[in-house]
Design an enzyme around this catalytic site. Structure first.
Site, short mmCIF file in Angstrom:
data_model
loop_
_atom_site.label_atom_id
_atom_site.label_comp_id
_atom_site.label_asym_id
_atom_site.label_seq_id
_atom_site.Cartn_x
_atom_site.Cartn_y
_atom_site.Cartn_z
N HIS A 139 31.85 32.52 170.24
CA HIS A 139 31.21 31.74 171.30
C HIS A 139 30.84 32.62 172.50
O HIS A 139 29.68 32.71 172.87
CB HIS A 139 32.18 30.62 171.70
CG HIS A 139 31.68 29.72 172.79
ND1 HIS A 139 32.32 28.56 173.14
CD2 HIS A 139 30.63 29.82 173.64
CE1 HIS A 139 31.67 27.96 174.12
NE2 HIS A 139 30.64 28.71 174.45
N GLU A 172 30.32 21.71 178.94
CA GLU A 172 31.52 22.56 178.97
C GLU A 172 32.14 22.67 180.36
O GLU A 172 32.87 23.63 180.64
CB GLU A 172 31.20 23.95 178.44
CG GLU A 172 30.79 23.96 176.98
CD GLU A 172 30.85 25.35 176.39
OE1 GLU A 172 31.80 25.63 175.65
OE2 GLU A 172 29.95 26.15 176.69
MN MN Z 1 29.42 28.10 176.06
#
Ligand code: MN
Length: 259
Positions: free
Chosen positions: A189, A98
Site C-alpha cells: 500500500h 482513510e
Molecule cells: Mn492509501
C-alpha cells in the site's frame, strides 16, 4: 456515526457532528495547505495520499482536506474532524476514506502533531520484500532508526480487503504497528509518517523517499553499511534542527499555488 466501522460502506459523505473548536491559528492552516502542495511537488503524493495536523485549540480534533488531490487544496477545503473520523464541518463534502489513519494515530500518540500518508513509489517496494529492512543509509534519514515497522493489514482485515484503512478498527491496528516509531510501512500500500509539526512530517515523508532511492541503489552495488542506532538518533536530532531550510525551499517552489 453508527456506520463508521462498516467495511462495506462505500460513500465518503458523512454527516457532521458537533460544532467547530475555536478557529485554528492562521499559520497552522497556511502550513497545512502548503504541505499539501509541497508533497505533490516533491513526488510524495499524486492524486492520492494526504496530510493532516492536530488542531491547535483542541487536541481531540484534527484538520484534513476534503476528498481531493493534495495539489489543488486551498484553505476552504480544510475540514475539522473528531478523532473517530467524524467530520465537524464537512457540510456534505466527501471526506477521505482513510481519515482513520490520522484520528487513530493522534489518539494513540499524544506527541504526534502531524501525519503524512502516501504511496510514494520508491518506498512502496520495501513494503513487500520481507528480507530487506527499510533502514537509513545516510544522515538525512536517521528518523528511520534501526528499521521501521511494517503494517500487515491481513492480520486485521483478512486476505480479501482492498488494503485501505477504511475503519477505526484498521486505524487502531495501524497505530499499534507504528508504536513509538516515526514511520510505518504498509504492506502492498504505502507508508505513514508522523512528527511533532507539519514541517517534521513533510521532511520525513520526503526523505523517506530519498532514502528508498539511495538504499535501492546501494543494494545493487553490494553489501550495505547502515547507520547504527546511535548514528541514526544523533543525526536525526541534529538534522531536524535544520528543517526550516528545506521547508523554505520547497515552499518557494509552490508559492504560486498557495493562497
Ligand atoms: Mn492509501
Amino acid at each position: 456515526m453508527c456506520n463508521l466501522d462498516n467495511p462495506n460502506k462505500i460513500s465518503s459523505i458523512i454527516n457532521d457532528l458537533g460544532s467547530p473548536a475555536p478557529a485554528p491559528a492562521a499559520e497552522l492552516l497556511d502550513d497545512l495547505v502548503s504541505a499539501n502542495h509541497i508533497l505533490f511537488d516533491q513526488g510524495i503524493v499524486d492524486a492520492f495520499g494526504h496530510v493532516s495536523v492536530r488542531h491547535d485549540k483542541d487536541p481531540e480534533r484534527f484538520l484534513l482536506s476534503r476528498n481531493m488531490a493534495p495539489a489543488t487544496v486551498s484553505l476552504e477545503d480544510i475540514i475539522e474532524f473528531h478523532l473517530d473520523g467524524t467530520p465537524v464541518n464537512a457540510h456534505g463534502r466527501a471526506v477521505y476514506l482513510e481519515r482513520f489513519i490520522h484520528g487513530q494515530i493522534y489518539r494513540a500518540r499524544p506527541d504526534v502533531m502531524a501525519i503524512v500518508h502516501s504511496h510514494s513509489p520508491t518506498v512502496l517496494p520495501f513494503t513487500v520484500v520481507s528480507d530487506v529492512k527499510f533502514q537509513p543509509v545516510c544522515h538525512m534519514s536517521g528518523f528511520l532508526g534501526q528499521g521501521v515497522p511494517v503494517f500487515e493489514i491481513r492480520d486485521t482485515a483478512g486476505t480479501a480487503s482492498d488494503l485501505l484503512v477504511r475503519s477505526n478498527e484498521l486505524g487502531r491496528a495501524l497505530a499499534d504497528s507504528l508504536g513509538e516509531a516515526s514511520f510505518v510501512l504498509m504492506r502492498g500500500h504505502g507508508s505513514t509518517t508522523v512528527g511533532p509539526s507539519i514541517k517534521h512530517a513533510v521532511y520525513r515523508a520526503v526523505y523517506a523517499e530519498v532514502n528508498a532511492n539511495l538504499q535501492r541503489d546501494a543494494l545493487r552495488l553490494g553489501r550495505v553499511v547502515y547507520l547504527s542506532q546511535e548514528e541514526a538518533q544523533t543525526s536525526r536530532i541534529n538534522v531536524e534542527t535544520q528543517i526550516q531550510r528545506p521547508w523554505d525551499l520547497w515552499k518557494s517552489r509552490v508559492t504560486t499555488r498557495v493562497k
